[in-house]
Every structure is written in C-alpha cells, then in structure tokens.
Design a protein around this motif. Structure first.
Motif, short mmCIF file in Angstrom:
data_model
loop_
_atom_site.label_atom_id
_atom_site.label_comp_id
_atom_site.label_asym_id
_atom_site.label_seq_id
_atom_site.Cartn_x
_atom_site.Cartn_y
_atom_site.Cartn_z
N ILE A 57 0.96 -1.11 -0.03
CA ILE A 57 -0.10 0.14 -0.02
C ILE A 57 1.11 1.36 -0.06
CG2 ILE A 57 -1.77 1.34 1.15
CD1 ILE A 57 -2.79 -1.46 2.49
N SER A 104 -1.59 4.75 3.96
CA SER A 104 -2.64 4.07 4.81
C SER A 104 -2.94 5.07 5.92
CB SER A 104 -2.03 2.83 5.34
OG SER A 104 -3.18 2.18 6.15
N ASP A 136 -2.26 -0.69 -3.43
CA ASP A 136 -3.41 0.38 -2.92
C ASP A 136 -2.91 1.72 -3.24
OD1 ASP A 136 -4.46 -2.12 -2.39
OD2 ASP A 136 -6.37 -1.14 -1.72
N HIS A 151 -5.56 3.90 1.40
CA HIS A 151 -6.31 3.12 2.14
C HIS A 151 -6.70 3.70 3.48
CE1 HIS A 151 -7.91 -0.51 3.75
NE2 HIS A 151 -7.29 -0.41 4.89
N SER A 204 -9.39 2.84 -1.32
CA SER A 204 -10.10 1.75 -0.58
C SER A 204 -10.60 2.50 0.80
CB SER A 204 -9.13 0.42 -0.63
OG SER A 204 -8.10 0.67 0.20
#
Length: 290
Positions: A87, A90, A114, A117, A139
């Motif tokens: 990721i 985050s 990602d 996130h 996400s």
C-alpha cells in the motif's frame, strides 16, 4: 524538493511477519506534510517475491510506504509517491484529515499496491489526486465515516472501493461516504462495494460464511449512506460496477447518480449487484441493480 528512497535490497530490512510499515507517523496532532518531494518505495523486489506473482513462493506481507496512525488534524499535500512495496498511503484510526494534490504511481501489474487506504477514520477529505496503481486507487474500509473523495483521476488500477472486512465481537460499519467527480481510466473494478464475507484475496478457495443468529453479533457488517456521483471513464473489464453486500445486513441508502463507464473502445459494460438497496439511481451507465 528532495526524495526519500527505500532500499531495494530486502536483506537491508529488519523485517518479520509483524512489520507492516516503512514510514510511520503515530499519535501526532496538527501534523502537516507538504511536498514537492518524492517518496520512492523501490517495491519491485517485493512484487517479484510476492505469491501473487509467483505462486510457488510463500505469501508474506510487504511494508506500507507511508502510514498515519491515530493522527488528528492531519494535512498531507503535494507529494509524489511511487512504487510502494505494498500500500502507498494508509490512514488508520485518524480524525480530521485532508489529503490533496498527491500523485501515486506504480505499474498496473504490481500486487496489492493500493493508492490510499482508509480504515477506522472519520472526517477525511481526499481531493485532487492522481492515482495509477496495481490495486485499488482508493479503498475505504471498516470503521470509516464521513469520507469525501473528490476530483480524482484513477487508473490503471482496480478503481475506488468501499468495503468492510468485519470485526470480532462488534458491528463493523462504513458510513456516510461521498465519491464525487472521478475519472476512471481502464480500471478493472471501477466502482465497487465489497463486504468481508464476499471478499477473497487468497490463492486458496474462499467460502462465504452464512450468518446465523448465533454469530451475527460477533462479526456483522453494515455499509450505509454511500453516494457515487459524477463518475466517468473506461473500464478494462466487462463489469464496471460491482456492489457485493452482506446477505444478513444489505447495503443501505446507496445513491448512484450521473455515472458513465464504458468499455475501452466504447464497448458496453454491465453491473453486478447482491444484497444492496438503492435509494436513487439516475443517469447511470451501466444500469445498476435492475
């Protein structure tokens, strides 16, 4: 302007199965991170050794490039983040967050990369970002509420996903989400809602757990109050919109408005829906939940 670059040699990392961060900011109030600079993850060695690329290798967790944990009144602006190990950004258990004008880039084939996130976070605005990765551009997961995603360019990647992976002994929620003014370029999932019991990210078969009265309160999930509007672009897959919600607790109060997602070359697309209650659906291509 400068750059922060991760080592491309895995042996340089003091790393075990519990290590999930490269750069971590934790328990900070009124933090402002303002670019010009670039964060370079050098994730190629991690992708090469991923079980998703080589099924003969054991599945391990690679570090997230930039993590914000339990930060309040956080501002992140004008960063360039490339080739994260997993990721890219985050945001976990934070409050009052603004992320703007961030560019995130990784190859389309890079696994689990990602862009941004979000989990267990409230009052977050993500605006004016360009995200091209091998997984979800954005996400939004369990415990998040009052999330606004605006003026985003996304793709390649898996699109913008709202979902929940459940929680033990509690009712997991994702609520009050607005996704507005998004351009999708060749994404493989486009617009997606996914719940924990229908999500599978494994090389071995996953099976849906049928909820009963005895276990519903232990790991239930509720997704509600979601608005997807003013979304346009192309889908690399036939299914451009996928709402896959819990049988026991269907997605509620879902609004889709002014969406046009076509296949590359102008081909037709379609939607998949399970256990979702739409409050409004206007000017939508492909037609949703009919």
């Amino acid at each position: 302007m400068g750059a922060i670059e991760a080592s491309s040699n895995q042996s340089d990392w003091d790393y075990d199965s519990t290590t999930t961060h490269w750069i971590l900011f934790s328990n900070i109030k009124n933090l402002i991170i303002r670019g010009g600079g670039t964060i370079i993850g050098n994730g190629e060695i991690w992708w090469k050794n991923s079980c998703k690329i080589n099924p003969n290798l054991p599945c391990t967790v690679a570090p997230t490039a930039l993590t914000f944990f339990s930060c309040n009144q956080l501002r992140v602006e004008n960063l360039n983040i490339i080739n994260s190990q997993q990721i890219h950004v985050s945001v976990e258990e934070c409050t009052d967050v603004s992320i703007s004008n961030v560019m995130i880039t990784a190859p389309e084939e890079s696994p689990n990369t990602d862009g941004i996130h979000v989990s267990k976070t409230s009052n977050i605005l993500i605006k004016g970002c360009v995200i091209r990765t091998g997984d979800d551009c954005i996400s939004i997961a369990t415990g998040s509420q009052n999330v606004s995603v605006m003026s985003i360019v996304c793709g390649p990647g898996h699109g913008i996903s709202i979902g929940s992976l459940g929680a033990n002994n509690s009712l997991a929620k994702v609520s009050d989400i607005i996704v507005d003014d998004v351009t999708l370029n060749g994404t493989t999932n486009g617009v997606r809602i996914k719940t924990w019991q229908n999500y599978c990210d494994s090389l071995v078969p996953c099976y849906e757990e049928v909820k009963t009265e005895s276990n519903i309160n232990k790991s239930a999930v509720l997704i509600s109050g979601v608005i997807y509007k003013n979304i346009k672009g192309t889908s690399a897959s036939k299914v451009a919109v996928n709402f896959s919600c819990s049988r026991t607790l269907p997605c509620q109060n879902i609004i889709v408005e002014n969406i046009r997602l076509v296949g590359e070359g102008g081909q037709s697309t379609e939607s998949l829906c399970s256990h979702v209650v739409l409050s409004k659906s206007e000017m939508v291509v492909p037609q949703i939940c009919i």
